[in-house]
Write an enzyme that holds these catalytic residues in place. Structure first.
Site, PDB file in Angstrom:
ATOM      1  N   LYS A 260      -9.672   7.783   2.843  1.00  0.00           N
ATOM      2  CA  LYS A 260     -10.113   6.413   2.592  1.00  0.00           C
ATOM      3  C   LYS A 260     -11.524   6.175   3.124  1.00  0.00           C
ATOM      4  O   LYS A 260     -12.180   5.219   2.713  1.00  0.00           O
ATOM      5  CB  LYS A 260      -9.139   5.409   3.209  1.00  0.00           C
ATOM      6  CG  LYS A 260      -7.796   5.319   2.498  1.00  0.00           C
ATOM      7  CD  LYS A 260      -6.909   4.250   3.122  1.00  0.00           C
ATOM      8  CE  LYS A 260      -5.533   4.202   2.448  1.00  0.00           C
ATOM      9  NZ  LYS A 260      -4.719   5.392   2.724  1.00  0.00           N
TER      10      LYS A 260
ATOM     11  N   GLU B 276      -0.035   5.323  13.295  1.00  0.00           N
ATOM     12  CA  GLU B 276       0.235   6.530  12.502  1.00  0.00           C
ATOM     13  C   GLU B 276       0.126   7.782  13.375  1.00  0.00           C
ATOM     14  O   GLU B 276       0.928   8.708  13.241  1.00  0.00           O
ATOM     15  CB  GLU B 276      -0.730   6.636  11.319  1.00  0.00           C
ATOM     16  CG  GLU B 276      -0.417   7.827  10.427  1.00  0.00           C
ATOM     17  CD  GLU B 276      -1.292   7.913   9.186  1.00  0.00           C
ATOM     18  OE1 GLU B 276      -0.934   8.660   8.258  1.00  0.00           O
ATOM     19  OE2 GLU B 276      -2.352   7.233   9.153  1.00  0.00           O
TER      20      GLU B 276
ATOM     21  N   HIS C 227      -2.601   8.180   6.079  1.00  0.00           N
ATOM     22  CA  HIS C 227      -2.837   6.849   5.531  1.00  0.00           C
ATOM     23  C   HIS C 227      -4.157   6.300   6.066  1.00  0.00           C
ATOM     24  O   HIS C 227      -4.989   5.815   5.298  1.00  0.00           O
ATOM     25  CB  HIS C 227      -1.677   5.923   5.893  1.00  0.00           C
ATOM     26  CG  HIS C 227      -1.760   4.577   5.247  1.00  0.00           C
ATOM     27  ND1 HIS C 227      -1.801   4.407   3.888  1.00  0.00           N
ATOM     28  CD2 HIS C 227      -1.814   3.324   5.784  1.00  0.00           C
ATOM     29  CE1 HIS C 227      -1.866   3.114   3.603  1.00  0.00           C
ATOM     30  NE2 HIS C 227      -1.881   2.440   4.732  1.00  0.00           N
TER      31      HIS C 227
ATOM     32  N   CYS D 158       0.807  -1.224   0.000  1.00  0.00           N
ATOM     33  CA  CYS D 158       0.000   0.000   0.000  1.00  0.00           C
ATOM     34  C   CYS D 158       0.838   1.271   0.000  1.00  0.00           C
ATOM     35  O   CYS D 158       0.288   2.372  -0.030  1.00  0.00           O
ATOM     36  CB  CYS D 158      -0.944  -0.012   1.189  1.00  0.00           C
ATOM     37  SG  CYS D 158      -1.984  -1.487   1.216  1.00  0.00           S
TER      38      CYS D 158
ATOM     39  N   PHE E 164       1.968  -3.360   3.941  1.00  0.00           N
ATOM     40  CA  PHE E 164       2.426  -4.654   4.436  1.00  0.00           C
ATOM     41  C   PHE E 164       3.893  -4.841   4.037  1.00  0.00           C
ATOM     42  O   PHE E 164       4.321  -4.461   2.953  1.00  0.00           O
ATOM     43  CB  PHE E 164       1.604  -5.788   3.828  1.00  0.00           C
ATOM     44  CG  PHE E 164       0.224  -5.945   4.420  1.00  0.00           C
ATOM     45  CD1 PHE E 164      -0.218  -5.156   5.465  1.00  0.00           C
ATOM     46  CD2 PHE E 164      -0.639  -6.916   3.927  1.00  0.00           C
ATOM     47  CE1 PHE E 164      -1.484  -5.326   6.007  1.00  0.00           C
ATOM     48  CE2 PHE E 164      -1.908  -7.098   4.456  1.00  0.00           C
ATOM     49  CZ  PHE E 164      -2.337  -6.296   5.497  1.00  0.00           C
TER      50      PHE E 164
ATOM     51  N   HIS F 205      -9.879   1.692   0.283  1.00  0.00           N
ATOM     52  CA  HIS F 205      -8.420   1.565   0.230  1.00  0.00           C
ATOM     53  C   HIS F 205      -8.025   0.953  -1.105  1.00  0.00           C
ATOM     54  O   HIS F 205      -8.283  -0.223  -1.366  1.00  0.00           O
ATOM     55  CB  HIS F 205      -7.970   0.674   1.386  1.00  0.00           C
ATOM     56  CG  HIS F 205      -6.495   0.660   1.625  1.00  0.00           C
ATOM     57  ND1 HIS F 205      -5.583   1.189   0.755  1.00  0.00           N
ATOM     58  CD2 HIS F 205      -5.766   0.156   2.665  1.00  0.00           C
ATOM     59  CE1 HIS F 205      -4.364   1.030   1.226  1.00  0.00           C
ATOM     60  NE2 HIS F 205      -4.450   0.398   2.390  1.00  0.00           N
TER      61      HIS F 205
END
Length: 412
Positions: A335, A314, A303, A163, A400, A340
């Site tokens: 998002k 975050e 994010h 991502c 990831f 996403h």
């Protein structure tokens, strides 16, 4: 290495909110959600635990000519639609093909082509497998399609870092221009993997929201009752060039991209480092490269996936960089509206960040019922005016594998 400022002269997008960048932006400002119940028969066939997603609002195969759409996986279709829009938006600049580059990312690649091919092999035998299967499923197919369409011959590169992919591609594009590898670069990312196997897999790892009864409100970053992310699909693209090059051809300039950084957590294959150490380092490095201080930042596109652990990590990263001032900076967690887009999400949020600076308007964050007291960021269900004067914004992407990428932009 050149020290020329890099600017954004064109943007394009095809997303769950709209078929173009402007349609997407308008829907985002209006607080709309791109998440809807899935109507495909395979949802019931496989008894999927999650029955909704944020699918592209305008199917790319309805935009492209039928012969070219048939030779592209949906991920490359979305990419080509977004790239064409960005290129036209930039004024279709005249540039030596050997000075035009492509940095275009994806997180997973052509999974529809791969799995449809596998089904064909099992059901009909090897002679019925399409000869174009490999060129369609390979992760670099979107970059290749854009390169061939625009006759970009400087290079065509693909990043696949989950991502964080397309933010990393944007950061790379800036470096490539500064290194003198190209005069103009089209950068971005794409993803189209709303498929039974990915839904089942993400659901199995408890990553997806399960609000099947109310899909439009399922993605709720920072809300106390957030329960996972919503899968989205689409693509976004930006045309980047030096400010001198842009002004010499009389181009409209949206914003400047003044810094970017990529780091790694080296912690866990899926979970973020709990204190956000790698993420905070990426933010600091991006600001240092931009030669701006934490006091200069006036907007953050976070994010913010709406997962219980990711949002907290975050916040801790931002708090460690900005201190208590982070609570004053307008933050957008977009998002909530788009879902996403995985490998395409960083490019889309970079487009949002550029539009926010250009219009001096931070987009809203929808679906927060009660904000988590452990994440006391300044978020709003309505757009926030950014005001006059110089503005600096960052766009965060984390993926990831512990991938972190941050891009810093300014008004011009």
């Amino acid at each position: 290495m050149s020290t020329s400022r890099i600017v954004v002269t064109g943007i394009g997008a095809s997303t769950p909110l709209g078929g173009t960048a402007s349609e997407t932006w308008d829907a985002l400002l209006a607080g709309q959600s791109g998440t809807r119940a899935l109507e495909e028969e395979w949802v019931e066939k496989y008894d999927l635990p999650v029955t909704f997603a944020a699918q592209g609002l305008v199917r790319p195969d309805t935009v492209l000519a039928r012969p070219e759409a048939k030779r592209l996986d949906p991920s490359a279709q979305f990419a080509l639609v977004a790239a064409r829009e960005a290129w036209a938006d930039a004024g279709s600049p005249e540039v030596d093909p050997e000075r035009l580059g492509v940095d275009f990312a994806t997180g997973i690649g052509g999974i529809w082509t791969l799995l449809d091919g596998w089904d064909t092999l099992r059901e009909k035998g090897p002679r019925r497998v399409m000869p174009m299967s490999v060129p369609m499923l390979m992760p670099n197919a979107p970059a290749a399609a854009i390169s061939m369409h625009l006759e970009a011959r400087a290079y065509a590169r693909t990043v696949a870092s989950a991502c964080a992919s397309s933010t990393e591609s944007i950061v790379n594009a800036v470096e490539h221009i500064r290194l003198g590898l190209a005069d103009v670069v089209i950068a971005g990312g794409t993803e189209s993997v709303i498929h039974p196997i990915t839904i089942a897999a993400f659901a199995s790892m408890q990553a997806l929201s399960r609000r099947n009864d109310d899909p439009a409100t399922a993605s709720r970053p920072y809300s106390v009752d957030r329960d996972g992310f919503v899968m989205g699909e689409g693509a976004a693209a930006l045309v980047l060039e030096t400010e001198e090059h842009a002004r010499a051809r009389g181009a409209r300039i949206y914003a400047a991209i003044v810094g970017g950084a990529v780091t790694a957590d080296s912690y866990h294959i899926t979970a973020p480092e709990p204190e956000g150490l790698g993420a905070s380092r990426a933010v600091r490095d991006a600001l240092a490269q931009a030669d701006v201080s934490v006091a200069d930042v006036t907007h953050i596109n976070a994010h913010a996936t709406s997962t219980p652990t990711g949002d907290i990590a975050e916040y801790k990263a931002l708090l460690s960089v900005f201190g208590d001032r982070v609570h004053e900076i307008p933050v957008s967690a977009t998002k909530a509206s788009t879902g996403h887009l995985l490998g395409g999400t960083g490019a889309l949020e970079a487009v949002f960040t550029v539009q926010a600076l250009h219009n001096r308007l931070a987009p809203p964050t929808i679906n927060i019922s009660t904000q988590d007291p452990e994440i006391p960021l300044r978020v709003s269900g309505d757009p926030i005016q950014l005001g006059a004067g110089d503005q600096v914004a960052i766009s965060n992407s984390f993926g990831f594998g512990g991938h972190n990428a941050v891009a810093a932009f300014t008004t011009v």
